[in-house]
Design a protein around this motif. Structure first.
Motif, mmCIF file in Angstrom:
data_model
loop_
_atom_site.group_PDB
_atom_site.id
_atom_site.type_symbol
_atom_site.label_atom_id
_atom_site.label_comp_id
_atom_site.label_asym_id
_atom_site.label_seq_id
_atom_site.Cartn_x
_atom_site.Cartn_y
_atom_site.Cartn_z
ATOM 1 N N ASP A 158 50.761 31.195 22.172
ATOM 2 C CA ASP A 158 49.803 31.566 21.131
ATOM 3 C C ASP A 158 50.521 32.194 19.946
ATOM 4 O O ASP A 158 51.624 32.725 20.088
ATOM 5 C CB ASP A 158 48.791 32.591 21.668
ATOM 6 C CG ASP A 158 47.835 31.977 22.678
ATOM 7 O OD1 ASP A 158 47.943 30.761 22.922
ATOM 8 O OD2 ASP A 158 46.999 32.721 23.218
ATOM 9 N N ASP A 187 49.264 34.720 18.231
ATOM 10 C CA ASP A 187 48.697 36.033 17.919
ATOM 11 C C ASP A 187 49.491 37.201 18.504
ATOM 12 O O ASP A 187 49.004 38.325 18.551
ATOM 13 C CB ASP A 187 47.248 36.097 18.383
ATOM 14 C CG ASP A 187 47.119 35.797 19.869
ATOM 15 O OD1 ASP A 187 48.169 35.660 20.541
ATOM 16 O OD2 ASP A 187 45.985 35.701 20.360
ATOM 17 N N GLN A 222 50.102 37.879 21.453
ATOM 18 C CA GLN A 222 49.738 38.296 22.808
ATOM 19 C C GLN A 222 50.781 37.770 23.784
ATOM 20 O O GLN A 222 50.924 38.288 24.883
ATOM 21 C CB GLN A 222 48.353 37.770 23.170
ATOM 22 C CG GLN A 222 47.253 38.410 22.320
ATOM 23 C CD GLN A 222 45.860 38.128 22.855
ATOM 24 O OE1 GLN A 222 45.352 37.025 22.704
ATOM 25 N NE2 GLN A 222 45.251 39.122 23.456
ATOM 26 N N ARG A 235 45.806 41.934 21.102
ATOM 27 C CA ARG A 235 45.842 41.290 19.794
ATOM 28 C C ARG A 235 45.736 42.384 18.739
ATOM 29 O O ARG A 235 44.812 43.196 18.778
ATOM 30 C CB ARG A 235 44.664 40.324 19.690
ATOM 31 C CG ARG A 235 44.692 39.406 18.500
ATOM 32 C CD ARG A 235 43.383 38.633 18.466
ATOM 33 N NE ARG A 235 43.555 37.186 18.630
ATOM 34 C CZ ARG A 235 43.962 36.377 17.658
ATOM 35 N NH1 ARG A 235 44.249 36.860 16.486
ATOM 36 N NH2 ARG A 235 44.064 35.091 17.869
HETATM 37 MG MG LIG Z 1 44.825 35.433 21.910
#
Ligand SMILES: [Mg+2]
Ligand SMILES: Nc1nc2c(ncn2[C@@H]2O[C@H](COP(=O)(O)OP(=O)(O)O)[C@@H](O)[C@H]2O)c(=O)[nH]1
Length: 508
Positions: free
Chosen positions: A97, A99, A101, A212
């Motif tokens: 991902d 973001d 994370q 996040r």
């Molecule tokens: Mg995420």
């Protein structure tokens, strides 16, 4: 062409402008010294595409972007990950991902596990040393836990990882190349786990799932619904998947045939209880046998053969004898026919399950056995190198999940005409929206044996110039290397030594 990178990092993005600069910084320092390319597939409405374009322009080839617009975005995250895997040219691919994370610092550890022999490395929140602190709220944690438990319960195939729904994993690219992904599935890892053959080694590494910090999560009730559709598709559309459940369901459906029939024969039709059970059981047995062949073992039909049938009949005879003696005993002590039948049939079902256990436990004999076979892989790599392609893989001639890699009608035509084809496509009608990918060129070569198309070799190249006629000719000749590798694979029904065609005859 630039030399292929060792690692491609596939990153789907949707409105991640706030995270992108930090992500790139951290990727850069984490992957220093590793020949890496970044493959972004973007569906954003914010500043993300502009950032990605600038990045790609400045990168000198280390960044590939697919900036999707309008209808190209259909399927969202699921089609984005698959498109990213198709962009990748590295020996290994890592999906993560954008973001933050998924900490980029974990990638070298995952890559190391892969180079030490793991074929699929999963960054798991549920293994010792991992954590899911980043999932905000007890509610989401519960949903995530529940979804994982459902996947692992339904598909024994998914139990190879503690976190089959992780969005952070790494594998050899060739492993994903030959897979036809279901377009509803945004849980690509689960799909891989269900489809990859048993021999594929899966290793979990601990992931500390981070909160996040910027941007917002796209998870929603709709994604939950999509997940359920994905499970349904993996259960129903993948032949031989979740076999224990299918076996059990067929067994229960058999009871629903057996008991009403027994009630009818022994009740209104006044047959003697000890006699009535015989036709009722015979009908239920035929029902179960048929359904199991059509459904539970639909992936194995090719090889059932006389030996399989006699083993099945032996099992049916044994469990039938057990059923009848239990039933007769219960009738003898004065129990009513239907109740006796229910108890006896359940006993027979349990015996049947025990007798069939090794077969029930067998993983689906999936197409991917062919796709990831070592000998086939080596021949495909050789073929790709010979024609200057980025990748070569096999597709089955029949089933299709239209994930956009090769258009169905084109594949159909190659299969029907049994002739190779060359197809070149511009990546978009808006060339300025793409970087590094001017043309996508595809060679399709049918492998024919005894008048049937066993498989279609797909050879892809993304470059400023497509394949030419020479490449088509070279590929048609070089495809011979695949013949002997394919001839040894039993999925294709080519396993009978002495029987069938000689390897040389596979391609006419
Ligand atoms: Mg995420
Ligand atoms: N290309 C693309 N990426 C998406 C889409 N939806 C989510 N993503 C990306 O997928 C990753 C995970 O999404 P996220 O919203 O964080 O899901 P969560 O981690 O389950 O909350 C992020 O990098 C998102 O930017 C989509 O529709 N298209």
């Amino acid at each position: 062409m630039a030399p292929a990178p060792l690692l491609s990092v596939v990153i789907p993005t949707r409105n991640e402008a706030a995270n992108l600069p930090v992500l790139l910084d951290r990727l850069r320092s984490a992957l220093e010294g590793i020949a890496t390319e970044l493959c972004f597939v973007d569906d954003s409405d914010d500043d993300t595409p502009a950032q990605l374009e600038a990045l790609a322009a400045a990168s000198g080839g280390g960044v590939r972007c697919l900036l999707r617009q309008g209808s190209e975005r259909a399927g969202g995250l699921s089609t984005a990950v698959v498109a990213g895997l198709r962009l990748a040219t590295g020996s290994f691919v890592c999906v993560m991902d954008a973001d933050l994370q998924h900490p980029p610092e974990l990638i070298p550890t995952m890559l190391e596990a892969a180079t030490r022999g793991a074929e699929l490395v999963v960054a798991s929140r549920y293994v010792e040393g991992g954590s899911r602190g980043g999932l905000d709220g007890a509610g989401r944690r519960l949903v995530s836990r529940g979804a994982t438990a459902v996947a692992r319960t339904l598909f024994t195939e998914a139990r190879r990882s503690t976190d089959p729904l992780s969005g952070f994993f790494l594998c050899r690219r060739a492993l994903a190349d030959g897979i036809e992904f279901r377009p509803v599935g945004f849980k690509i890892l689960l799909e891989l786990l269900v489809l990859l053959p048993r021999e594929v080694r899966v290793v979990d590494v601990p992931l500390r799932f981070m909160p996040r910090e910027r941007g917002s999560s796209k998870a929603s009730a709709r994604q939950g619904l999509l997940y359920l559709r994905h499970l349904r598709s993996l259960f129903l559309d993948v032949k031989g998947s979740a076999r224990r459940w299918k076996f059990g369901l067929v067994g229960i459906s058999g009871l629903l045939v057996f008991l009403p029939l027994l009630a009818l024969l022994s009740g209104p039709l006044h047959m003697r209880a000890l006699l009535a059970v015989i036709p009722a059981y015979a009908v239920a047995l035929a029902w179960n046998t048929g359904l199991n062949r059509l459904w539970t073992y639909s992936d194995r039909r090719r090889r059932a053969g006389a030996e399989g049938l006699s083993a099945y009949l032996r099992g049916a005879g044994l469990s039938g004898a057990l059923m009848y003696s239990t039933y007769a005993m219960l009738i003898e002590v004065g129990r009513p026919p239907v109740a006796s039948g229910a108890v006896a049939a359940v006993a027979a079902m349990a015996a049947n399950a025990a007798l069939n256990w090794t077969v029930v436990r067998r993983r689906p004999s999936a197409w991917t056995e062919v796709a990831v076979n070592g000998g086939v892989q080596a021949a495909l790599a050789e073929l790709a190198a010979a024609v200057g392609g980025d990748r070569a893989y096999l597709l089955p001639p029949d089933q299709r999940a239209d994930d956009g890699a090769v258009p169905g009608p084109l594949l159909d035509r190659v299969v029907a005409s049994q002739r190779p084809a060359l197809w070149t496509e511009a990546a978009s009608h808006r060339p300025q929206r793409r970087t590094n990918i001017e043309l996508s060129s595809t060679l399709l070569l049918p492998l024919v044996r005894g008048g049937d198309v066993l498989a279609v070799v797909v050879c892809e190249r993304r470059a400023t110039s497509g394949f030419d006629d020479q490449a088509l000719e070279t590929a048609t000749g070089a495809v011979d290397g695949l013949v002997s590798a394919l001839a040894r694979l039993d999925y294709l029904g080519a396993d009978a030594p002495g029987g069938g065609d000689s390897p040389q005859a596979i391609i006419r």
